[in-house]
Design an enzyme around this catalytic site. Structure first.
Site, PDB file in Angstrom:
ATOM      1  N   GLU A 196      27.268 -31.925 -28.503  1.00 22.57           N
ATOM      2  CA  GLU A 196      27.209 -31.729 -29.949  1.00 22.57           C
ATOM      3  C   GLU A 196      27.338 -33.070 -30.685  1.00 22.57           C
ATOM      4  OE1 GLU A 196      26.323 -28.752 -32.647  1.00 22.57           O
ATOM      5  OE2 GLU A 196      26.444 -28.638 -30.457  1.00 22.57           O
ATOM      6  N   HIS A 234      18.507 -32.183 -35.159  1.00 24.47           N
ATOM      7  CA  HIS A 234      19.695 -31.751 -34.406  1.00 24.47           C
ATOM      8  C   HIS A 234      19.326 -31.410 -32.957  1.00 24.47           C
ATOM      9  CE1 HIS A 234      23.686 -29.664 -34.055  1.00 24.47           C
ATOM     10  NE2 HIS A 234      23.023 -28.954 -33.153  1.00 24.47           N
ATOM     11  N   GLU A 235      18.375 -30.528 -32.801  1.00 29.95           N
ATOM     12  CA  GLU A 235      17.975 -30.123 -31.443  1.00 29.95           C
ATOM     13  C   GLU A 235      17.351 -31.305 -30.703  1.00 29.95           C
ATOM     14  OE1 GLU A 235      19.231 -27.439 -30.529  1.00 29.95           O
ATOM     15  OE2 GLU A 235      19.632 -26.545 -32.500  1.00 29.95           O
TER      16      GLU A 235
END
Lengths: 507, 507
Positions: free
Chosen positions: A301, A271-272
């Site tokens: 996002e 995700h990061e």
């Protein structure tokens, strides 16, 4: 216009660029101080650090609302027809940000900042003691100031539009209501089908232990596979994972390790990493224009969730992840096969905590918060009603009810510092991502064969060319239209979810 | 004077304190950026980081030479009789630093800064390629500018006094020559006695390996024993160990680990810990006065070397270190007894590299550099003569001759950024330290019994009360007189060395 004027224009552009770089210097040290604060700053340094951070922030703020900026805007507006596309956008964003900051009296900024600091402390205490009453008076103040800020800003249609615009420029309640209604109904529908399917998925990692050093090494391996560049970034450990950048050449992601579940750190890294790759791919030529940032929080996002879910929880890519994890954790994986691994990381289970939610129900958590924020801002409910309304909505949409406020209305920190309007970004990211996927598979038909071997280069290049390199050259609504030819849609994400869970849950 | 005037004075003092804190904010972020750069900043971030650092430095510089500072000085000078001791010192130092920075034309500062940047790159290249010629033109430029800077500063007596004063306020060549001559003769004399003693000491650690994680844990244990406060500090890994502070509540030391020799990291930790404790003990009430810094570089070095050598290499304390090391490295210590351990860490061996020198010969390395700098600044030799003069002096004082410039004149980076006048601090630290020891044993007669058990609390308290808490309230020459009743002396250090080595080498 003569050569002399062009010289003057050129000179002004250079001056502006130097000026904006000065603001960036202040932002950079602000980011570094925050990173340092969360990765291991000595605890007694906290008070001094807060003072230095606040000083540097104030310098950046003052430079952003200065007479110089005002004069730059006036000059370039007068000469707009001589500017190229990037320069026009630069002036447009400069003006927007100037007005956004300038609109508030200095007294109000200080009052808000103080309320936010107090709010965060009160929220932490309230959460620790599981007592909403501790947070209530501070939250009431913050809501009151947020409503006041809307008056300063002005708005069209719903009051909440003024807040949405801060995070997703151009988006309105009128548009978002439709999209989120469709999304909520779609997810609730799939959830019913899953519940009726009778299929049960167990967690194959239960009772196992994964040493931190192995988890770290594994995450770095996956990040390299994704294309995250460790010459322009690093990964550290914090309480909550996040991504922060000082420039496209210094992008820092963080992670958190749970000994009993390596997939938590794995998905945080992916995700990061998605956020990080976006920042690393912001083009150099936009330095000093103020445009070297993401298009919006939701577009940001969309990148992190694209990597985390659409790639990271995909059946093809899962084969690669499974083989790699097995190499790093041979004993723990002794009796786990690929299908069990895939099913475990895709298990659907309505739960109380947003950050621990599965891919399907995650957006419902966000929609609940959006609906509550709207009610609150439009005076339909009061702060005192929040725990009750929260619990009712969880019961209605997810069929579960918080056992206490700690795992209910007190779980997120966002309201404590006044970040109303932020939550929708999390779900919008899912929608944008699925919409991009729909386009990507047309351009790269064999995408799933590629990622099955751990080759993410086509995905990387596609996102770089279609999203990252545009940085903040377009508003998010224009960007998604450029990429997909359509406005924001819920249907692609719902279709994607339905297809995926139909196979897993056999409904 | 009426109450009204006192109010005005009070107000001005508050204004000045706020102003000085602003400068500290800039220095803090400068320190944090340097720390980050050396502890793991992504490599591609280097260029951007250099720009941000230089910008922040320039802000601090501009604030230090501003009209505001000038006006503060004028105001307080006019009202000097109304100031207390600390306030008087504050104004004195403020003026000194203002004049020191103000004296140079801006053009000159830029020219020097550019020459220093280039010099560092050239030196690195020259050292790597073991070729003095690569560094020569840049060093010539730096020496030329250093001589020019002396003209701007002005001086009494020897030109070199202007440089000495930057690092050791009030010290002169006339004074230092006498002290260093005595020191040099004393050391050379002891060295002869050691050589004639026939005693041979072997290195008991040869061929052993010490894992990094154990070394780290061991160093942290020793630092805690010393009283270094990890709530107000931390230890990280860098190429070269150093200490840096953002305030007395954020003091960062660094270390470097060699697998084949844990004593290197151990003594680095003890050395940097000595610097660190000094910084942590600077009193809070001096914040915002500009006096919350060390008295001088040499006083700083006196603290680090006191801990490293006088304590760390002391026979009594060695018993404690031996037992602790044995716990951390049981296999490696299986056949090593306490006496062998003590002798190994006190082995005297004239060598070419300053930073690897033993406690006895270390100061000779410093004196050689001091003598060479004096010759150079007074036009007695030219840059081209440096390699020859360097090698001659090593031959004369230590009986060894560099095999190449890499292990000779090119070994230190100090000249490459124009830090002429700095080297003496290293040896002065030894002298101050021994002078303090002579006083300390009068106050704490059972000191060696205490430290034999690993109890360093009396040492800590003595140094805190007698040195650290005075911060920069006194010039170093006044401080040492307050502490010991005497001026800087070489004899205590020579006596200390002679007594120590007589026992070890049986001469």
């Amino acid at each position: 216009m003569g050569a002399k004027f062009l010289d003057k224009l050129e000179k002004k552009l250079e001056e502006l660029s130097a000026y904006l770089k000065t603001i960036e210097h202040y932002r950079n040290v602000g980011s570094l101080m925050y990173w340092d604060m969360t990765t291991g700053m000595p605890e007694n340094a906290a008070e001094g650090r807060a003072e230095t951070m606040s000083f540097m922030q104030m310098q950046a703020h003052n430079l952003s609302v200065s007479k110089e900026i005002h004069d730059f805007i006036k000059f370039f507006e007068k000469n707009e027809e001589k500017l190229d596309f990037v320069q026009k956008r630069m002036v447009h964003e400069l003006k927007k940000n100037y007005e956004k900051e300038k609109i508030f009296p200095e007294e109000f900024i200080k009052e808000f900042s103080l309320a936010a600091s107090r709010g965060q402390l009160a929220w932490e205490k309230a959460k620790n003691e599981d007592n909403f009453e501790i947070f209530k008076p501070d939250l009431e103040k913050i809501v009151e100031l947020t409503k006041k800020s809307i008056k300063y800003k002005g708005y069209k249609g719903n009051k909440y539009n003024a807040l949405l615009d801060d995070y997703e420029p151009g988006l309105t309640v009128e548009k978002l209501d439709k999209v989120f209604d469709e999304l909520r109904d779609g997810i609730v529908n799939i959830l019913k089908k899953i519940n009726n399917s009778g299929t049960e998925i167990s967690n194959v990692f239960e009772g196992k232990e994964f040493p931190k050093e192995n988890q770290k090494r594994f995450c770095i391996k996956i990040l390299k596979t994704m294309g995250f560049d460790f010459k322009s970034g690093r990964m550290d450990e914090t309480e909550h994972p996040y991504t922060l950048d000082m420039s496209n050449k210094d992008v820092r992601i963080t992670n958190h390790y749970y000994l009993n579940d390596f997939t938590s750190a794995m998905f945080s890294a992916i995700h990061e990493g998605g956020h990080g790759i976006y920042e690393q791919n912001i083009p150099d030529y936009l330095e000093g224009t103020g445009l070297n940032v993401a298009a919006s929080m939701a577009i940001h996002e969309s990148q992190s969730r694209f990597y985390e879910n659409i790639i990271g929880r995909n059946k093809s890519f899962c084969g690669y992840l499974y083989e790699e994890a097995k190499k790093e954790f041979p004993n723990q994986f002794e009796f786990i096969n690929e299908e069990e691994f895939y099913n475990t990381i895709n298990k659907v289970q309505p739960s109380l905590i947003r950050t621990e939610a599965d891919e399907l129900t995650y957006s419902i958590h966000v929609i609940i918060r959006y609906e509550i924020e709207k009610l609150l801002i439009n005076d339909k409910i009061q702060v005192a009603d929040l725990p009750r309304v929260w619990n009712e909505k969880y019961k209605e949409y997810l069929g579960i009810e918080p056992t206490s406020d700690k795992v209910g209305v007190l779980q997120d920190m966002h309201w404590s510092d006044g970040s109303f309007g932020y939550f929708p970004s999390y779900a919008l990211g899912n929608l944008y991502g699925a919409q991009m996927l729909n386009e990507m598979v047309k351009d790269i038909p064999n995408i799933y064969d590629e990622i099955a071997t751990g080759d993410l280069s086509s995905v990387y290049e596609w996102l770089k060319e279609n999203v990252h390199e545009y940085a903040n050259l377009y508003d998010p609504s224009d960007l998604i239209k450029r990429i997909t030819g359509e406005e924001l849609q819920a249907k692609y994400f719902i279709e994607y979810l339905d297809k995926k869970y139909k196979e897993i849950y056999n409904y």
